[in-house]
Design an enzyme around this catalytic site. Structure first.
Site, PDB file in Angstrom:
ATOM      1  N   ASP A   1       2.516  69.219  60.632  1.00 26.71           N
ATOM      2  CA  ASP A   1       2.536  68.505  61.899  1.00 26.71           C
ATOM      3  C   ASP A   1       3.014  69.472  62.989  1.00 26.71           C
ATOM      4  OD1 ASP A   1       2.650  66.173  63.687  1.00 26.71           O
ATOM      5  OD2 ASP A   1       4.824  66.383  63.480  1.00 26.71           O
TER       6      ASP A   1
ATOM      7  N   ASP B   1       4.416  68.396  66.774  1.00 26.82           N
ATOM      8  CA  ASP B   1       5.548  67.920  67.572  1.00 26.82           C
ATOM      9  C   ASP B   1       6.690  67.459  66.678  1.00 26.82           C
ATOM     10  OD1 ASP B   1       4.533  68.159  70.333  1.00 26.82           O
ATOM     11  OD2 ASP B   1       3.035  66.734  69.649  1.00 26.82           O
TER      12      ASP B   1
ATOM     13  N   THR C   1      -2.261  67.421  63.593  1.00 26.91           N
ATOM     14  CA  THR C   1      -1.498  66.849  64.698  1.00 26.91           C
ATOM     15  C   THR C   1      -2.222  65.685  65.341  1.00 26.91           C
ATOM     16  OG1 THR C   1      -0.555  67.336  66.880  1.00 26.91           O
ATOM     17  CG2 THR C   1      -2.489  68.622  66.240  1.00 26.91           C
ATOM     18  N   SER C   2      -1.454  64.761  65.898  1.00 27.19           N
ATOM     19  CA  SER C   2      -2.032  63.649  66.652  1.00 27.19           C
ATOM     20  C   SER C   2      -2.369  64.049  68.081  1.00 27.19           C
ATOM     21  CB  SER C   2      -1.063  62.456  66.659  1.00 27.19           C
ATOM     22  OG  SER C   2      -0.896  61.951  65.354  1.00 27.19           O
TER      23      SER C   2
ATOM     24  N   LYS D   1      -2.481  58.777  62.395  1.00 30.01           N
ATOM     25  CA  LYS D   1      -1.347  58.557  61.494  1.00 30.01           C
ATOM     26  C   LYS D   1      -0.723  57.207  61.878  1.00 30.01           C
ATOM     27  CE  LYS D   1      -0.270  63.528  61.546  1.00 30.01           C
ATOM     28  NZ  LYS D   1       0.685  64.554  62.027  1.00 30.01           N
TER      29      LYS D   1
END
Length: 221
Positions: A15, A17, A110-111, A142
């Site tokens: 991931d 952040d 990552t989102s 997610k």
């Protein structure tokens, strides 16, 4: 007392952040402004937003609002976030962590979208992994496992042979749903029962075996 957990993997899925990049300052600024505009409690909003794509967080917080409005709002907020790098820094240990992984199978999952992830990694002075699964890569945010499963597939590694590094409840749930082991990073992760938990990446030591397996020594405080 410090306990050391040893995990072996053929690939790591990371991931961004909260895991590699500390972007909490800008996330707080932008989402608390959003909360105020919608007359929502800022603390409650912050408990929801970490780890998810923005429109998915909005769907949780404003369940009766049309998704079209969430997507439009999310696009505006992504532009705000991409323009605001004030306070974005690397998580301690991230530089050495990524340097070690340079020639080994790993991916960013990552989102954030391409623009935001590129800008934040650059602001933190971190190299972008060659394999990147971003918001544009998936149909579900997610805690859905799609992103991690796509990362494993692109690396050609079985999900059971992957270890995920995550900071949020949504991300940890996604890693577990993908059938992967999860190392939780930072203060948010501890409440979600990852397989191992560290304060930051300085508590990770790595070595590689002759067959290319990555051996992780996780020093848990």
């Amino acid at each position: 007392m410090t306990a050391t957990t040893v995990l072996t993997a053929r690939a790591l899925l990371l991931d961004m952040d909260g895991t590699l990049v500390n972007s909490d300052a800008v996330v707080e600024r932008i989402w608390r402004r959003w909360a105020e505009r919608h007359s929502l409690d800022g603390d409650e909003v912050m408990r929801v937003v970490h780890g998810r794509q923005g429109h998915a967080s909005m769907a949780v917080l404003l369940p009766h609002r049309p998704m079209e409005a969430n997507h439009a709002d999310n696009a505006r907020m992504l532009a705000e976030e991409t323009a605001d790098m004030d306070g974005v820094v690397a998580v301690p240990g991230a530089h050495a962590f990524l340097a070690f992984l340079g020639g080994l199978p790993h991916a960013l999952v990552t989102s954030a979208d391409v623009g935001l992830s590129t800008a934040r990694m650059a602001a933190a002075g971190l190299p972008l992994p060659e394999v990147r699964i971003t918001a544009e890569s998936v149909g579900a945010s997610k805690p859905d496992p799609e992103g991690f499963l796509k990362g494993a597939a692109e690396l050609g590694v079985d999900p059971a042979d992957c270890v995920v590094f995550e900071d949020s409840g949504a991300g940890i749930a996604a890693g577990r749903a993908a059938g992967m082991r999860v190392v939780g990073v930072g203060p948010r992760a501890g409440a979600h029962a990852p397989d191992a938990h560290v304060r930051d990446l300085t508590q990770i030591r790595m070595e590689t075996a002759a067959d290319g397996t990555i051996r992780l020594h996780v020093d848990q405080a």
